[in-house]
Design a protein around this motif. Sequence first.
Motif, PDB file in Angstrom:
ATOM      1  N   LEU A 241       0.827  -1.203   0.000  1.00 17.33           N
ATOM      2  CA  LEU A 241       0.000   0.000   0.000  1.00 17.33           C
ATOM      3  C   LEU A 241       0.862   1.255   0.000  1.00 17.33           C
ATOM      4  N   THR A 242       0.569   2.155  -0.929  1.00 12.60           N
ATOM      5  CA  THR A 242       1.290   3.425  -1.002  1.00 12.60           C
ATOM      6  C   THR A 242       0.277   4.575  -1.048  1.00 12.60           C
ATOM      7  N   ASN A 243       0.747   5.745  -0.665  1.00 16.10           N
ATOM      8  CA  ASN A 243      -0.097   6.933  -0.572  1.00 16.10           C
ATOM      9  C   ASN A 243      -0.210   7.596  -1.945  1.00 16.10           C
ATOM     10  N   SER A 244      -1.421   7.668  -2.474  1.00  9.43           N
ATOM     11  CA  SER A 244      -1.623   8.228  -3.814  1.00  9.43           C
ATOM     12  C   SER A 244      -1.335   9.725  -3.871  1.00  9.43           C
ATOM     13  N   GLU A 245      -1.192  10.384  -2.716  1.00  8.35           N
ATOM     14  CA  GLU A 245      -0.930  11.822  -2.699  1.00  8.35           C
ATOM     15  C   GLU A 245       0.550  12.141  -2.821  1.00  8.35           C
ATOM     16  N   SER A 246       1.390  11.119  -2.849  1.00 13.06           N
ATOM     17  CA  SER A 246       2.836  11.337  -2.934  1.00 13.06           C
ATOM     18  C   SER A 246       3.259  11.655  -4.360  1.00 13.06           C
ATOM     19  N   ASP A 247       4.226  12.535  -4.494  1.00 17.43           N
ATOM     20  CA  ASP A 247       4.773  12.885  -5.808  1.00 17.43           C
ATOM     21  C   ASP A 247       5.698  11.796  -6.333  1.00 17.43           C
ATOM     22  N   ASP A 248       6.038  10.827  -5.484  1.00 19.75           N
ATOM     23  CA  ASP A 248       6.967   9.755  -5.884  1.00 19.75           C
ATOM     24  C   ASP A 248       6.223   8.561  -6.469  1.00 19.75           C
ATOM     25  N   LEU A 249       4.986   8.756  -6.858  1.00 23.50           N
ATOM     26  CA  LEU A 249       4.189   7.707  -7.483  1.00 23.50           C
ATOM     27  C   LEU A 249       4.208   7.958  -8.987  1.00 23.50           C
ATOM     28  N   ARG A 250       4.878   7.099  -9.725  1.00 25.67           N
ATOM     29  CA  ARG A 250       5.079   7.308 -11.153  1.00 25.67           C
ATOM     30  C   ARG A 250       4.303   6.283 -11.973  1.00 25.67           C
ATOM     31  N   ILE A 251       3.682   6.743 -13.074  1.00 32.01           N
ATOM     32  CA  ILE A 251       2.984   5.863 -14.008  1.00 32.01           C
ATOM     33  C   ILE A 251       3.623   6.050 -15.379  1.00 32.01           C
ATOM     34  N   LEU A 252       4.073   4.968 -15.979  1.00 33.60           N
ATOM     35  CA  LEU A 252       4.699   5.017 -17.299  1.00 33.60           C
ATOM     36  C   LEU A 252       3.733   4.467 -18.347  1.00 33.60           C
ATOM     37  N   PRO A 253       3.896   4.868 -19.610  1.00 33.11           N
ATOM     38  CA  PRO A 253       2.993   4.370 -20.655  1.00 33.11           C
ATOM     39  C   PRO A 253       3.249   2.905 -20.983  1.00 33.11           C
ATOM     40  N   THR A 254       2.209   2.234 -21.434  1.00 30.01           N
ATOM     41  CA  THR A 254       2.323   0.866 -21.938  1.00 30.01           C
ATOM     42  C   THR A 254       1.882   0.876 -23.393  1.00 30.01           C
ATOM     43  N   HIS A 255       2.819   0.591 -24.294  1.00 28.66           N
ATOM     44  CA  HIS A 255       2.555   0.631 -25.727  1.00 28.66           C
ATOM     45  C   HIS A 255       1.950  -0.698 -26.198  1.00 28.66           C
ATOM     46  N   ARG A 256       1.416  -0.693 -27.403  1.00 29.32           N
ATOM     47  CA  ARG A 256       0.794  -1.884 -27.984  1.00 29.32           C
ATOM     48  C   ARG A 256       1.594  -2.359 -29.194  1.00 29.32           C
ATOM     49  N   LEU A 257       1.820  -3.652 -29.268  1.00 32.91           N
ATOM     50  CA  LEU A 257       2.460  -4.271 -30.428  1.00 32.91           C
ATOM     51  C   LEU A 257       1.485  -5.259 -31.054  1.00 32.91           C
ATOM     52  N   LEU A 258       1.355  -5.210 -32.363  1.00 25.70           N
ATOM     53  CA  LEU A 258       0.488  -6.142 -33.069  1.00 25.70           C
ATOM     54  C   LEU A 258       1.350  -6.980 -34.012  1.00 25.70           C
ATOM     55  N   GLU A 259       1.345  -8.275 -33.761  1.00 25.51           N
ATOM     56  CA  GLU A 259       2.189  -9.186 -34.538  1.00 25.51           C
ATOM     57  C   GLU A 259       1.844  -9.158 -36.021  1.00 25.51           C
ATOM     58  N   LYS A 260       0.543  -9.115 -36.313  1.00 28.27           N
ATOM     59  CA  LYS A 260       0.118  -9.077 -37.710  1.00 28.27           C
ATOM     60  C   LYS A 260      -1.208  -8.338 -37.828  1.00 28.27           C
ATOM     61  N   LEU A 261      -1.266  -7.406 -38.780  1.00 28.39           N
ATOM     62  CA  LEU A 261      -2.517  -6.714 -39.041  1.00 28.39           C
ATOM     63  C   LEU A 261      -3.520  -7.676 -39.672  1.00 28.39           C
ATOM     64  N   PRO A 262      -4.785  -7.632 -39.245  1.00 24.62           N
ATOM     65  CA  PRO A 262      -5.780  -8.527 -39.838  1.00 24.62           C
ATOM     66  C   PRO A 262      -6.293  -8.054 -41.199  1.00 24.62           C
ATOM     67  N   ILE A 263      -5.864  -6.863 -41.625  1.00 28.63           N
ATOM     68  CA  ILE A 263      -6.238  -6.345 -42.947  1.00 28.63           C
ATOM     69  C   ILE A 263      -4.967  -5.863 -43.646  1.00 28.63           C
ATOM     70  N   THR A 381       1.999   5.183 -27.056  1.00 29.82           N
ATOM     71  CA  THR A 381       0.992   5.899 -26.275  1.00 29.82           C
ATOM     72  C   THR A 381       1.620   6.830 -25.248  1.00 29.82           C
ATOM     73  N   ASN A 382       0.820   7.762 -24.752  1.00 25.91           N
ATOM     74  CA  ASN A 382       1.195   8.582 -23.601  1.00 25.91           C
ATOM     75  C   ASN A 382       0.808   7.873 -22.312  1.00 25.91           C
ATOM     76  N   GLU A 383       1.408   8.292 -21.214  1.00 32.17           N
ATOM     77  CA  GLU A 383       1.054   7.702 -19.921  1.00 32.17           C
ATOM     78  C   GLU A 383      -0.311   8.196 -19.451  1.00 32.17           C
ATOM     79  N   VAL A 384      -0.928   7.402 -18.588  1.00 31.15           N
ATOM     80  CA  VAL A 384      -2.163   7.791 -17.909  1.00 31.15           C
ATOM     81  C   VAL A 384      -1.772   8.539 -16.634  1.00 31.15           C
ATOM     82  N   SER A 385      -2.476   9.610 -16.309  1.00 33.30           N
ATOM     83  CA  SER A 385      -2.143  10.370 -15.095  1.00 33.30           C
ATOM     84  C   SER A 385      -2.808   9.756 -13.872  1.00 33.30           C
ATOM     85  N   MET A 386      -2.255  10.058 -12.696  1.00 36.19           N
ATOM     86  CA  MET A 386      -2.844   9.591 -11.442  1.00 36.19           C
ATOM     87  C   MET A 386      -4.251  10.150 -11.278  1.00 36.19           C
ATOM     88  N   GLU A 387      -4.470  11.361 -11.719  1.00 34.29           N
ATOM     89  CA  GLU A 387      -5.792  11.968 -11.611  1.00 34.29           C
ATOM     90  C   GLU A 387      -6.803  11.207 -12.465  1.00 34.29           C
TER      91      GLU A 387
END
Length: 432
Positions: A241-263, A381-387
């Motif tokens: 458990l961590t305090n969501s009000e702390s500035d030391d809580l970091r969220i990084l983006p998660t990108h998407r990879l697609l092995e093969k396009l279906p079209i 993608t961009n990261e999602v914010s804590m807010e």
Amino acid sequence: MAEIKPLRAWRYHSKFTPEIDSLTSPLFDVVSKKQREALYQNPLNSIHLSVPRGEEPAQNAATLLHEWKRDQVLHQDELPAIYVYYQHFQLAGSNKAYVRKGFLCHIKAYDWDEKILLRHENTIPDAVNDRIELLEKTLLNSSATHGLYADPDFRLEQFMDEAMLDPVYETEDYQGARDVLAIIQDARVIEQFISVLKEKQVLLADGHHRYEGSLEYRKKMMAANPHHTGNEAYNYHLMYLTNSESDDLRILPTHRLLEKLPIPKEDFLQKLEQFFVVTPKEDPFELNEVIAGKPWAFGLYLDGQAYKLRLKPEVHGMIDWETTPEVKELDLTVLHFFVFEKVLGIASEAQRNYPGLSYVRNFTECISKVDTHAAEAAFITNEVSMEQVKKVCYSGAIMPQKSTFFYPKVICGFVFSSIKEEEFARETDPGF
């Protein structure tokens, strides 16, 4: 609100403390195949409990756990405790030093409709089933999930800082973070932690699959127990458990990879232009920079060509998924609705288990995978914010799967928690 308890953790015997570096491991869903194989070479590494191998991996972990207890590889602490866990880290390209402060404890495995523990992401069914089986066989939480509570007064930090003056473990992990563990066994101090959390809802930041594994196991045991009271060991789950009000809580983006396009690629690019302004870019390694801070903007790397995608604002109202306005505003909702569903024809539910769709945090890895033809398309993608996480959780809705990457990840190997009845810490233990 949230009910937490101290625990009598199982930890590596003190004789192994000098080599704790070699006994820790990454979480099951972030460890790479190469890392995994290297860690398996050490017969005492925690990965044998968290990501077991073999034709019957869960049973293998249970057998090994019995042997480790018998041979004193692991021992159980005598007194129930709160385990304070700090992670010191820096982010790439920055000299700023962060310290994420938190603590490990047992928390009741609340059902989602109780609105005490709130989720923000969808899960992938196969991964949940895997975690349920492992928990059933071992009755052990081999790694903690990550939860957030909001305390703008930071009432618990003073106790955690004091405990950190006398740490029991300190190591540098695979992410480059410095992980430090300390123990609080003072019953009066532990009561402060219990009291603060009684006022709070908890947002599940990371570990949705492991938490759902505990939740499903609890439901199964409740159904089989006509004398269920709610105090049994199976009702509880290990959480960091961590305090969501702390500035030391970091969220990084998660990108998407697609092995093969279906079209076909040409059709894909043409259809994208119905919804996006598509701008070719010279250098794929600038994609994360050209979209930074821009809503509904993405990088696309396809067959050696980079593109910036920016949603046409007038089409945003087309999103007809049954969800809240807070979720519809998210970049990843836009990506999954317009690109995966409308352009590629992959329905919302099918996206959760779509073959060849993977989730990658490392930007450079995304570019490399496309260049080496391990994937056909990368979506940056961009990261999602804590807010945004808070707004979605409090709205009662959930984000697309793998929306957030809270950094750094918790590591395995410092603390294991048992939900065996005879090993479970209770309020009737000495000091409680």
